[in-house]
Design a protein around this motif. Structure first.
Motif, mmCIF file in Angstrom:
data_model
loop_
_atom_site.group_PDB
_atom_site.id
_atom_site.type_symbol
_atom_site.label_atom_id
_atom_site.label_comp_id
_atom_site.label_asym_id
_atom_site.label_seq_id
_atom_site.Cartn_x
_atom_site.Cartn_y
_atom_site.Cartn_z
ATOM 1 N N GLY A 191 -2.916 -1.860 -7.002
ATOM 2 C CA GLY A 191 -2.620 -0.292 -7.377
ATOM 3 C C GLY A 191 -3.673 0.635 -7.825
ATOM 4 O O GLY A 191 -3.756 1.556 -8.480
ATOM 5 N N TYR A 192 -5.153 0.237 -7.252
ATOM 6 C CA TYR A 192 -6.107 0.912 -7.751
ATOM 7 C C TYR A 192 -6.908 1.670 -6.665
ATOM 8 O O TYR A 192 -7.446 2.762 -6.595
ATOM 9 N N ASP A 193 -6.668 1.012 -5.311
ATOM 10 C CA ASP A 193 -7.227 2.103 -3.987
ATOM 11 C C ASP A 193 -6.266 1.697 -2.960
ATOM 12 O O ASP A 193 -5.346 0.927 -2.687
ATOM 13 N N SER A 194 -6.593 2.458 -2.060
ATOM 14 C CA SER A 194 -5.830 2.742 -0.776
ATOM 15 C C SER A 194 -6.422 2.170 0.189
ATOM 16 O O SER A 194 -7.572 1.748 0.244
ATOM 17 N N ALA A 195 -5.726 1.892 1.436
ATOM 18 C CA ALA A 195 -6.571 1.504 2.656
ATOM 19 C C ALA A 195 -6.214 2.424 3.900
ATOM 20 O O ALA A 195 -5.174 2.961 3.915
ATOM 21 N N ASP A 196 -7.381 2.451 4.828
ATOM 22 C CA ASP A 196 -7.032 3.409 5.784
ATOM 23 C C ASP A 196 -6.917 2.586 7.304
ATOM 24 O O ASP A 196 -7.680 1.503 7.177
ATOM 25 N N ASN A 197 -6.223 3.102 8.300
ATOM 26 C CA ASN A 197 -6.397 2.448 9.537
ATOM 27 C C ASN A 197 -5.890 1.236 9.356
ATOM 28 O O ASN A 197 -6.647 0.268 10.002
ATOM 29 N N VAL A 198 -4.870 0.838 8.752
ATOM 30 C CA VAL A 198 -4.123 -0.649 8.575
ATOM 31 C C VAL A 198 -3.398 -0.942 10.063
ATOM 32 O O VAL A 198 -2.511 0.116 10.355
ATOM 33 N N THR A 199 -3.603 -1.803 10.505
ATOM 34 C CA THR A 199 -3.071 -2.361 11.482
ATOM 35 C C THR A 199 -2.864 -3.753 11.325
ATOM 36 O O THR A 199 -3.478 -4.673 11.013
ATOM 37 N N VAL A 200 -1.374 -4.406 11.771
ATOM 38 C CA VAL A 200 -0.905 -5.718 11.758
ATOM 39 C C VAL A 200 -0.712 -6.152 13.220
ATOM 40 O O VAL A 200 -0.065 -5.619 13.833
#
Length: 696
Positions: free
Chosen positions: A186-195
């Motif tokens: 809940g503190y930071d986001s993530a970019d270009n996430v791929t699974v």
């Protein structure tokens, strides 16, 4: 902050000349009373909102510089020890407030006190300078510069399955599972996430793992379509392992899914094969028993099924066992015992082993009783047979068989009679097989025609064995003629069937892979019998190529059908439907629905073509019906949308007309009111001018 010293903070309280006073200093630095500094780094390592504060422990030394250990007055007792930090959200608490520090000799004696610094979870990320104040009874009050740094953790991504244990998977089945990707700190986001998903098991996975931006505490579900192939399934426990990548710094917590391919279970309709009685008499020299093999586990097919003779005389029993039985299905297999020419009378016993890749092995006991036939009935049978029109030499073959049996009636030795009857039995079977081959060819059943030619060769071998074991010159004269005639007839018939099979295979090569592979199989077997190794190998390779094309077409068709099903499902979710009638109520969705139907029809059409080319005509016919139905639905949706749109347009025009008429009436009323006031004299010259202007 990484370059700063992160060892335990030491605060030394220096004992003054007056008994009862102590000074605090650092343990890891030279005590500097005017320029002491301490660095405290807090890393928020719990989800936001789950805790109110984060603690860090440090050690403070309180040193007594008295050196006369035998004097009680030089023992210094500390009480009401207090520490405070002037940074909002930061607190400092010593583990104890009262203690006694004895003097040291020759070095000062020090007491280590653990101090817990706490940072409020509501503090923002960044650096905070301030002052640590230490005071208490018999403690020299000391202020130390403190530097606090708050560091937020990177985005922490949890990957969990809605259902981790998928249980037993069935061959040729599909299922859907949801993979949930969440940021949990809940503190930071993530970019270009791929699974991405990986598995060493037999299943195929279809999914879209491109998530892109994932905000703090946000969740992204991924629908994973699972397809289980119908063949080549190895039983065992398997896992599906997700992997997450991002262009941002992340931590990840990943849960694997697991599934099982169970072992197949084989059940048999018979525990023994009792073939009854057979004899050298035509029509009674063989017996057939049917064995039903069932896969009863319900999940995994029986593969690699084959039958092997374990014990007993060879050359009696023949069988053709398919190597594949789908789950929960049964197949019938014929086991035939055929009397060899050199057979003796009595009871014969065998053990046949049924072996599989993963369903275990079973041994089947078999028995038959052999008794001696009558020659007269054999001669009667041959006299009632007519030559085959396709092969005129069969007439001469019948004549020589009859002459052989007539001469055999004059013999007494059982071996000579048995060998002559072997020639007769082989000839009878040979002619029957040729007749069935010709009929099957005429009816267009070329695979059966090829099988009959192959069986005819087996019967020819029986004739040769009987002839080879005859030691009577008179009988051998006729038996050898039978061998030569049958050999010539078979070569002619096999050449004819080969030509027909190759022609049909050439015609069907691009339109029916399944049938073409079967044609090539028989062509290769016939060439092998004819000892043409080069052509046998050539057409064996052709068979394998067609089998691969057949398999690839089925895989592609299945994938296209699955995608088309999803397109139609998504389209219908945006329409109003009653039974098989669907209407687009929201005009915004019409383009999406129309495009989805068009795409699905194209995929179904391509899948139909692939099924048809593979030779699975029933599946192709079903998809053809589906395409026709969807095409009608698409046209109906278009017509209903036109009618519905026209209604909305008329409604809009009616509304505009009504507004226009109302506006005109309003203006007319306004002019009439102004004229009335002029007539009554209630208005001045300016009002009459307004009326005049409005009338103009």
């Amino acid at each position: 902050m990484n370059s700063r010293v992160l060892a335990l903070v030491t605060i030394t309280v220096v004992l003054l000349a007056v008994p009862g006073v102590i000074s605090a200093i650092y343990t890891d630095v030279t005590p500097l009373m005017d320029n002491n500094q301490v660095y405290v780094d807090f890393i928020f390592n719990a989800p936001k909102g789950k805790t109110t504060e984060f603690p860090i422990e440090r050690t403070v030394k309180f040193c007594n510089y008295n050196n006369e250990t035998d004097k009680p007055e030089q023992y210094i007792s500390v009480s009401e020890l207090d520490m405070s930090v002037d940074i909002e959200g930061i607190s400092a608490t010593p583990e104890k407030k009262s203690f006694t520090v004895p003097p040291g000799d020759p070095e000062p004696n020090c007491e280590d006190i653990t101090v817990t610094f706490k940072a409020s979870s509501s503090m923002e990320e960044g650096e905070y300078p301030g002052t640590l104040n230490i005071k208490g009874t018999n403690v020299k009050e000391t202020d130390i510069t403190i530097y606090v740094e708050i560091t937020y953790p990177p985005a922490t991504i949890n990957v969990t399955w809605g259902q981790e244990d998928w249980g037993n998977l069935k061959a040729n089945s599909t299922s859907t599972h949801v993979l949930t990707v969440s940021e949990v700190m809940g503190y930071d986001s993530a970019d270009n996430v791929t699974v991405t998903l990986s598995t060493k098991g037999p299943i195929a996975l279809s999914y879209d793992g491109e998530i892109g931006f994932l905000g703090a505490t946000k969740t992204a579900p991924i629908k994973v379509n699972v397809s289980v192939p119908s063949k080549s399934l190895k039983p065992g426990q398997y896992t599906v392992k997700p992997e997450v990548t991002s262009s941002s710094p992340i931590k990840k917590e990943i849960t694997d899914a697991r599934y099982k391919i169970p072992y197949p279970e084989m059940t048999l309709s018979l525990s023994e094969l009792d073939f009854g009685k057979i004899t050298f008499e035509p029509g009674r020299e063989s017996s057939v028993k049917t064995l039903v093999i069932n896969e009863s586990g319900g999940f995994t097919p029986i593969e690699g099924l084959k039958a092997t003779l374990i014990s007993g005389e060879e050359g009696w029993i023949s069988f053709n066992v398919s190597d594949y039985i789908p789950p929960n299905e049964s197949k019938e297999f014929d086991f035939m015992v055929f009397l060899p020419p050199q057979a003796s009378l009595g009871t014969k016993n065998w053990v046949i082993r049924l072996s599989t890749d993963y369903a275990g092995n079973r041994d089947i006991k078999s028995r038959v009783i052999v008794y001696f036939p009558g020659i007269e009935r054999a001669i009667e049978y041959l006299n009632n047979q007519s030559p085959l029109p396709e092969y005129p030499d069969t007439g001469e073959l019948l004549e020589n068989n009859i002459l052989l049996l007539e001469k055999t009636k004059e013999k007494n030795e059982i071996r000579k009679i048995s060998m002559a009857m072997s020639v007769y039995s082989g000839t009878r079977t040979f002619l029957n097989n040729l007749r069935q081959a010709a009929t099957s060819k005429e009816n267009g059943d070329l695979n059966r025609a090829g099988d009959m030619i192959i069986r005819a060769n087996a019967a020819l071998n029986k004739i040769k064995i009987g002839d080879g074991n005859l030691d009577d010159a008179e009988l051998k004269l006729y038996s050898t003629r039978c061998v030569d005639l049958a050999d010539r007839i078979w070569n002619t018939a096999s050449s004819d069937i080969l030509s027909t099979l190759k022609s049909q295979a050439k015609l069907d090569k691009e339109t029916n892979y399944k049938s073409t592979a079967l044609y090539y199989r028989r062509i290769s077997e016939i060439y092998s019998i004819r000892q043409d190794k080069a052509n046998a190998e050539k057409y064996s390779k052709e068979e394998k190529e067609m089998e691969n094309r057949y398999k690839d077409s089925l895989i592609q068709a299945s994938a296209l059908k699955t995608e088309a099903d999803e397109d139609i499902k998504n389209a219908r979710a945006r329409m109003f439907g009653i039974d098989s009638t669907y209407i687009v109520l929201n005009p915004v969705f019409y383009d999406f629905v129309s495009k989805s139907y068009k795409t699905a029809i194209e995929k179904y059409t391509r899948a139909e073509e692939l099924y048809r080319n593979a030779g699975e005509l029933n599946d192709a016919a079903l998809l053809s019906d589906t395409v026709q139905e969807l095409t009608k639905q698409k046209e109906m949706i278009y017509r209903s949308f036109i009618v519905y749109g026209s209604f909305l347009a008329l409604l809009f025009v009616w509304f505009v007309v009504r507004v226009s008429i109302g506006w005109q009436r309003f203006k007319q009323d306004e002019r009439e009111e102004a004229l009335g006031e002029i007539v009554l004299g209630g208005k001045g010259e300016k009002e009459r001018e307004k009326v005049d202007k409005s009338q103009r």
